[in-house]
Design an enzyme around this catalytic site. Structure first.
Site, PDB file in Angstrom:
ATOM      1  N   GLY A   1      20.685  16.805  12.930  1.00  0.00           N
ATOM      2  CA  GLY A   1      20.774  18.276  12.006  1.00  0.00           C
ATOM      3  C   GLY A   1      20.147  17.813  10.564  1.00  0.00           C
TER       4      GLY A   1
ATOM      5  CB  ALA B   1      22.065  20.359   5.679  1.00  0.00           C
TER       6      ALA B   1
ATOM      7  CG  ASP C   1      29.543  24.883   3.399  1.00  0.00           C
ATOM      8  OD1 ASP C   1      29.102  26.101   3.569  1.00  0.00           O
ATOM      9  OD2 ASP C   1      28.435  23.963   3.350  1.00  0.00           O
TER      10      ASP C   1
END
Length: 518
Positions: A153, A155, A306
């Site tokens: 992933g 970010a 978050d």
């Protein structure tokens, strides 16, 4: 107003020219990294958005259907320009854009729906850049059996790669994008200049709170050693929850820009297909999330801020058959001061119970002033009617949800004023609330009784603990402990009644009683 904008444009041109000359002499060659280019993009976007808002309503009567239609179109155009700017400048811009996209009940829906895509449009560094960061920080290549080049992933600030150590353990290696550290302080300065300029043009636009949060939190999020410490602290703090999993940190392979941790697999908490495929109970999952965050907020005052779906994974434990919650990305935490936390407890108890007098007093003590009705609606994402009734007894409806989102656009100046009044600690809590509500909405467990019961339970425990700490008499402390246990017992009994009503057995008994009475 137009003359103000022309003067602002002239100042911008001078700044751009000066910066360009300076950068030319410095011979910085990558055009996308040049401060002048990044500032130029941001200034141009700000100019276009400001000009659109200045000119779009000239021939439109305020308050009419046409006015709201035009306003919605301007919001949409502006949101798209802002999204494109974040994608072009990347890094800090994407991080701030993601933060705005999470404020579902504070900003117009045109902005939040458009900016949400930034979670899937984060930049990706090349393998060469990743290896360079590893060499610079560790002083050598990472000693692993394998290292997947394609990230798991990416970010706004970093990307995560899967790797296998020589002892066979699988790890996740989070590596910061190489240019983010250097650019972040400059980007925040650019944002400050432009936000102040927009506030000068539009006095109702008072979003300095956003800038203050970015200034405070960005250095913390860029320090991965701080993130590792947060992860260990929350794992120890909530170790009594067997369902919570926090990946273990490998400190010998971690630095300020590299975080190596245990690799965790699972589906995102809002992935309905994954949840159905693995037979995960959404009510149990939602209740466990509520327990975690209620304890973080009301009891400990140390809050993971978050919880977007990419940072909360779920998996079915093959041995126990129970659902585990895996909490990732521990860079952003809010530490709540004791006085604030206890007042927040009182406020939520009042909101749950429909105690309007205590709700007003707590809201005022938290800085909302005469905007306390708006504050209550923003905090709960419920209508004023539901707040008056007591949010635990007023089920949420689709029309109410639409009303709240629409009002976010209509009352933007008042919301902006409110956010500048309340304590800074509240801002990240509002973002956290909105992210958790988004998860509950996707699981279709929003406003469930269990979530309010868990919150009430934690509020009762927090306030009782505080009263005991201030009490010198052993007898008085004993009385407070007994009172606390009685209140908790009542909540447990109420939870049992709620469960019975919703169970098949409870429904059968209710039907039988109804038939007998008939």
């Amino acid at each position: 107003m137009a003359s103000r904008l022309r003067r602002l444009t002239s100042v911008t041109a001078v700044v751009l020219a000066s910066s360009g000359l300076y950068l030319y002499h410095r011979k910085q060659l990558d055009i996308n990294d040049l401060s002048v280019v990044r500032f130029g993009r941001a200034a141009a976007t700000t100019f276009h958005i400001s000009y659109d808002y200045l000119t779009a309503f000239r021939d439109v009567e305020p308050g009419t259907d046409q006015y709201w239609e035009v306003k919605s179109k301007v919001h949409q155009r502006s949101a798209e320009r802002l999204r494109d700017l974040c994608c072009a400048n990347r890094g800090t811009f994407i991080k701030v854009g993601q933060h705005l996209g999470a404020l579902d009940y504070l900003l117009p829906p045109e902005y939040t729906s458009t900016l949400k895509v930034l979670h899937s449009r984060a930049p990706q560094s090349s393998m060469q850049e990743i290896q360079q960061v590893i060499r610079e920080d560790l002083g050598k290549e990472l000693s692993v059996v394998s290292f997947e080049e394609c990230p798991q992933g990416a970010a706004s600030l970093a990307q995560v790669h899967k790797a296998v150590l020589h002892d066979g353990r699988t790890v996740a290696v989070k590596v910061q994008h190489p240019k983010v550290q250097k650019q972040s302080s400059k980007d925040i300065l650019v944002m400050e200049v432009l936000i102040r300029a927009v506030h000068w043009l539009f006095p109702d636009f008072a979003f300095m709170w956003l800038l203050e949060e970015a200034k405070k939190n960005m250095p913390l999020e860029l320090d991965f050693l701080n993130e590792g410490k947060n992860a260990e602290k929350v794992a120890k703090m909530l170790s009594h929850f067997p369902f919570l999993k926090v990946p273990k940190i490998f400190w010998d392979l971690s630095t300020k820009r590299i975080l190596t941790m245990e690799f965790a697999e699972g589906g995102q908490v809002n992935d309905k297909e994954y949840i159905q495929k693995h037979g995960i109970n959404v009510n149990e999952l939602s209740e466990n999330l509520g327990k975690m965050y209620s304890e973080m907020i009301f009891l400990h005052g140390f809050v993971h801020c978050d919880p977007h779906p990419g940072n909360v994974l779920v998996q079915k434990c093959p041995r126990s058959g129970k659902t585990d919650v895996i909490l990732l990305d521990h860079g952003l935490y809010q530490v709540l001061q004791a006085d604030f936390r206890l007042e927040y407890c009182r406020l939520w108890q009042a909101l749950i119970n429909g105690d309007m007098k205590e709700m007003e007093q707590s809201s005022r003590r938290l800085g909302a002033g005469d905007l306390y009705p708006l504050f209550a609606c923003v905090l709960t994402a419920r209508s004023w009617t539901a707040v008056n009734t007591g949010i635990s007894s007023a089920p949420i409806t689709l029309s109410e949800d639409v009303e709240i989102r629409t009002n976010a656009a209509r009352y933007l100046p008042q919301i902006s004023d409110l956010l500048n009044r309340i304590p800074r600690q509240m801002l990240l809590l509002l973002k956290t609330n909105d992210l958790l509500r988004g998860i509950e909405s996707s699981l279709q467990t929003r406003a469930s009784s269990s979530s309010f019961i868990n919150m009430s339970r934690c509020c009762v425990r927090a306030l009782a603990r505080h009263k005991r700490s201030k009490c010198r008499s052993r007898l008085k402390r004993l009385q407070l402990s007994i009172s606390e246990q009685v209140t908790l017992w009542k909540l447990n009994l109420f939870q049992l009644v709620v469960w019975l009503r919703s169970s098949v057995l409870g429904q059968w008994i209710c039907a039988l009683l109804h038939t007998t009475n008939s």
